[in-house]
Design an enzyme around this catalytic site. Structure first.
Site, PDB file in Angstrom:
ATOM      1  N   HIS A  39      10.132   0.363  -2.566  1.00 25.39           N
ATOM      2  CA  HIS A  39       9.988  -0.863  -1.989  1.00 25.39           C
ATOM      3  C   HIS A  39      10.771  -1.689  -3.043  1.00 25.39           C
ATOM      4  O   HIS A  39      10.606  -1.663  -4.173  1.00 25.39           O
ATOM      5  CB  HIS A  39       8.408  -1.169  -2.238  1.00 25.39           C
ATOM      6  CG  HIS A  39       7.917  -0.657  -0.991  1.00 25.39           C
ATOM      7  ND1 HIS A  39       6.579  -1.087  -0.462  1.00 25.39           N
ATOM      8  CD2 HIS A  39       8.332   0.376   0.116  1.00 25.39           C
ATOM      9  CE1 HIS A  39       6.313  -0.680   0.701  1.00 25.39           C
ATOM     10  NE2 HIS A  39       7.020   0.496   0.833  1.00 25.39           N
ATOM     11  N   LYS A  41      -2.023  -2.197 -11.430  1.00 18.38           N
ATOM     12  CA  LYS A  41      -1.920  -1.733 -12.650  1.00 18.38           C
ATOM     13  C   LYS A  41      -2.572  -0.552 -13.291  1.00 18.38           C
ATOM     14  O   LYS A  41      -2.190   0.154 -14.326  1.00 18.38           O
ATOM     15  CB  LYS A  41      -1.755  -2.783 -13.799  1.00 18.38           C
ATOM     16  CG  LYS A  41      -0.818  -3.831 -13.518  1.00 18.38           C
ATOM     17  CD  LYS A  41       0.649  -3.553 -13.606  1.00 18.38           C
ATOM     18  CE  LYS A  41       1.601  -4.767 -13.413  1.00 18.38           C
ATOM     19  NZ  LYS A  41       2.901  -3.826 -12.945  1.00 18.38           N
TER      20      LYS A  41
END
Ligand code: FAD
Ligand code: DHB
Length: 391
Positions: free
Chosen positions: A72, A294
């Site tokens: 992406h 994360k």
């Protein structure tokens, strides 16, 4: 039994570490409480930073990722019917890849099998001993109580594991922050109606549109922290997703829900991530709310740094890398804590009984539209800063 590195936990951190060590000719044994099918079926994260993809390639475990991963170049932020595209690749030169954590784990377990790295599933009652001297791990397998002596132990057993708790009280400093909401996540057999991720601010609460493949969608909804999944039949979930994510002329594609669950949200750091000959990595040492994507990436970064330090220790007798491991890892951990907290506070309904907080959120979103500096800051953090020796 004896090995050089005893690793507790066969999640992304433990498995990646075992393979990074094997490449350096260092022996490790991985001990995992659950069975293999459970570990490979656990649906969790999905967004890999380029740093994480690079580690998988370096380990030679990137073939499925190259075939099935979805690169992406950007994400979208949506609020009050408007959509702001964040062109991450254009702003940073880097990209992210959508590839489910359970596939990462499956690929790593397969590689351990092919390379003769022992992973023992379904071990019970793991206990750590003599962390300051000659460490060992005891555990039950089908055949009885076993002892694994090792030079060093890596605690990669997640937030609820036993390793962090084996460190004497007072030797670790813990930082906690709990959010009054959680995420309800679903996996659905529905073709994603968007090519990139959509993070939506809405009066009813946050929602996130993600995917796993051209035919599987992964979606999340903000729900109250103590919510029970029983109160969320499929129709209610779709209704809420349409309300929060939909815009005139565009709807969320619906389909059979094949997995659903609620995860609480917290921020947590245990410093300094090490004690004697025990080194913590991944969720065992820190948790971030998932809004910044994360957690998995931090786990992989921790073990990248740890494996390099262990390599120097065994090849050159140099223990300075091990001594500085926690400090190096924590630099990125705290950067990620700040970013994950920022994204969470920006996008979730705060329920603070006032409209001041939500008006600030809208002002911050508007700032992202107007300021190249603000949107570049978000993009740099989201794609992940390049990996270095001490970060
Ligand atoms: P874990 O994956 O928790 O692995 C620890 C292992 O240790 C487990 O297999 C466990 O069974 C085992 N274990 C535990 N206790 C013991 C014991 N006593 N003895 C032996 N074994 C034990 N992160 C991202 O980077 N991007 C995302 O998009 C993202 N989205 C997320 C969405 C959701 C809904 C959730 C829940 C998490 C998300 N995360 C994301 C976070 C990510 O999933 C975790 O940070 C990641 O799994 C951490 O890996 P780990 O190896 O440290 O720990
Ligand atoms: C996914 C999870 C996240 O927490 C996130 O921020 C982006 C994507 C996912 O599971 O696809």
């Amino acid at each position: 039994m004896r090995t050089q590195i005893g690793i507790v936990g066969a999640g992304p951190a433990g498995l990646t570490l075992a393979l990074l060590l094997q490449r350096q000719g260092i022996e490790a044994v991985v001990l995992e409480r659950r069975d293999r099918a459970y570990v490979e079926g656990r649906v969790r994260a999905g967004l890999l930073e380029q740093n994480t993809v690079d580690v998988m390639h370096r380990l030679g475990v990137g073939a499925n990722l190259d075939r099935d991963g979805l690169p992406h170049d950007g994400i979208s932020l949506r609020w009050q019917g408007e959509t702001l595209h964040v062109p991450m690749r254009e702003l940073t030169g880097r990209q992210v890849t959508v590839y489910g954590q359970q596939y990462v784990v499956r690929d790593l377990i397969d590689a351990c099998g092919e390379r003769g790295v022992p992973v023992h599933f379904e071990v019970d009652g793991v206990e750590l001993h003599d962390l300051a001297g000659e460490p060992s791990i005891t555990f039950d397998d089908g055949a009885g109580r076993q002892t694994l002596s090792c030079d060093l132990i890596a605690g990669c057993d997640g937030f609820h594991g036993v390793c962090r708790g084996s460190i004497p009280a007072g030797a670790l400093r813990e930082h906690h922050f709990t959010y009054p909401f959680g995420w309800l996540g679903i996996l659905a057999e529905a073709a994603p109606a968007a090519e990139e991720l959509i993070y939506a601010w809405h009066e009813r609460g946050f929602a996130l549109y993600s995917m796993r493949s051209p035919s599987i969608s992964r979606l999340y909804l903000q729900v109250p922290a103590d919510e029970s999944i029983e109160t969320w039949p499929d129709q209610r979930i779709w209704g809420e997703l349409q309300a929060r994510l939909g815009v005139p002329g565009w709807r969320v594609e619906e389909g059979p829900i094949v997995d659903k669950g609620i995860t609480p949200m917290r921020s947590f750091v245990a410093e300094p991530m090490q004690h004697g000959k025990l080194f913590l990595a991944g969720d065992a040492a820190h948790i971030v709310p998932p809004t910044g994507a994360k957690g998995l990436n931090l786990a992989v970064n921790d073990v990248r740094l740890l494996s390099e330090a262990i390599g120097r220790y065994f090849s050159a007798g140099d223990s300075s890398g091990l001594a500085g491991y926690g400090e190096a890892a924590l630099r990125r951990v705290w950067r990620a804590q700040d970013f994950s907290n920022f994204m969470t506070q920006l996008l979730h309904r705060l329920d603070d009984g006032d409209t001041f907080g939500s008006r600030l959120q809208l002002a911050r979103l508007e700032q992202l539209r107007r300021s190249t500096a603000a949107i570049t800051n978000l993009a740099e953090n989201y794609v992940g800063f390049p990996a270095t020796d001490d970060f």
